[in-house]
Design a protein around this motif. Structure first.
Motif, PDB file in Angstrom:
ATOM      1  N   ASP A  92      -6.576  11.748 -19.140  1.00 59.67           N
ATOM      2  CA  ASP A  92      -5.583  12.378 -18.266  1.00 59.67           C
ATOM      3  C   ASP A  92      -4.336  11.524 -18.035  1.00 59.67           C
ATOM      4  O   ASP A  92      -3.361  12.016 -17.450  1.00 59.67           O
ATOM      5  CB  ASP A  92      -6.203  12.753 -16.927  1.00 59.67           C
ATOM      6  N   TYR A  93      -4.330  10.294 -18.498  1.00 57.88           N
ATOM      7  CA  TYR A  93      -3.104   9.497 -18.408  1.00 57.88           C
ATOM      8  C   TYR A  93      -1.964  10.130 -19.191  1.00 57.88           C
ATOM      9  O   TYR A  93      -0.801   9.804 -18.968  1.00 57.88           O
ATOM     10  CB  TYR A  93      -3.333   8.066 -18.897  1.00 57.88           C
ATOM     11  N   TRP A  94      -2.265  11.065 -20.100  1.00 57.95           N
ATOM     12  CA  TRP A  94      -1.200  11.727 -20.857  1.00 57.95           C
ATOM     13  C   TRP A  94      -0.188  12.380 -19.923  1.00 57.95           C
ATOM     14  O   TRP A  94       1.005  12.449 -20.231  1.00 57.95           O
ATOM     15  CB  TRP A  94      -1.766  12.769 -21.839  1.00 57.95           C
ATOM     16  N   VAL A  95      -0.642  12.831 -18.746  1.00 57.98           N
ATOM     17  CA  VAL A  95       0.243  13.499 -17.798  1.00 57.98           C
ATOM     18  C   VAL A  95       1.278  12.506 -17.257  1.00 57.98           C
ATOM     19  O   VAL A  95       2.473  12.814 -17.185  1.00 57.98           O
ATOM     20  CB  VAL A  95      -0.569  14.123 -16.645  1.00 57.98           C
ATOM     21  N   ILE A  96       0.829  11.333 -16.899  1.00 55.40           N
ATOM     22  CA  ILE A  96       1.731  10.304 -16.380  1.00 55.40           C
ATOM     23  C   ILE A  96       2.666   9.840 -17.488  1.00 55.40           C
ATOM     24  O   ILE A  96       3.873   9.688 -17.277  1.00 55.40           O
ATOM     25  CB  ILE A  96       0.922   9.136 -15.795  1.00 55.40           C
TER      26      ILE A  96
END
Length: 173
Positions: A92-96
């Motif tokens: 979910d770091y892809w969002v940041i």
């Protein structure tokens, strides 16, 4: 323009002139996106650049009412997260990472005298699916957000709120 001045004076622009963004300026904007930090240097984003007016209109339709600026801009960039490249232990770091890339593009555009407005896509899944379908994206590639770019046809309106001291805490809450 000095960096801090550009950050403090940046405003969202929703009306654009017909002036074309040169390829060199687009390259600078995209390069700025790619210089931002990503989790474990995964560089888990991609960028879909759209100049075609018909496709910009379809992108606006796919993203809903707030995306009207896409109908009037010179180009739109769809920021995409690539789960195949994402940090395997916390994907979910892809969002940041996408948000950082978007902010860098907006600030680079500001420095070039180009206006922009960020148009949210993720996590509104109807928008995500609409953009995914429009561009026939693979399942591992997730639409993050769209940014409309163009030379401003409006004055920057409204000041950002001043520094809000009650939002800052030192050493403890």
């Amino acid at each position: 323009m000095e960096l801090v001045e550009g950050i403090l004076n940046r405003r969202s622009i929703r009306q654009f002139t017909d002036r074309h963004i040169a390829d060199e300026e687009l390259y600078t904007i995209l390069r700025a996106a790619m210089t931002g930090p990503t989790c474990a240097n995964t560089r888990d984003w991609s960028f879909l650049v759209v100049r075609d007016k018909e496709m910009l209109n379809k992108m606006a339709d796919a993203n809903g009412g707030p995306a009207e600026p896409l109908r009037h801009c010179d180009l739109g960039i769809l920021i995409l997260g690539d789960l195949e490249r994402a940090f395997p232990y916390a994907k979910d770091y892809w969002v940041i990472d996408g948000a950082i890339a978007g902010q860098n593009m907006i600030l680079a555009a500001e420095g070039l005298g180009i206006g922009s407005v960020w148009l949210g896509t993720w996590p509104q899944m109807d928008r995500v699916e609409n953009q995914r379908t429009l561009f026939s994206l693979p399942d591992s590639v997730i639409p993050h957000s769209v940014i409309a770019f163009g030379y401003p046809a409006e004055e920057k309106n409204g000041a950002h709120p001043d520094y809000e001291e009650n939002r800052v805490h030192f050493e403890k809450w």
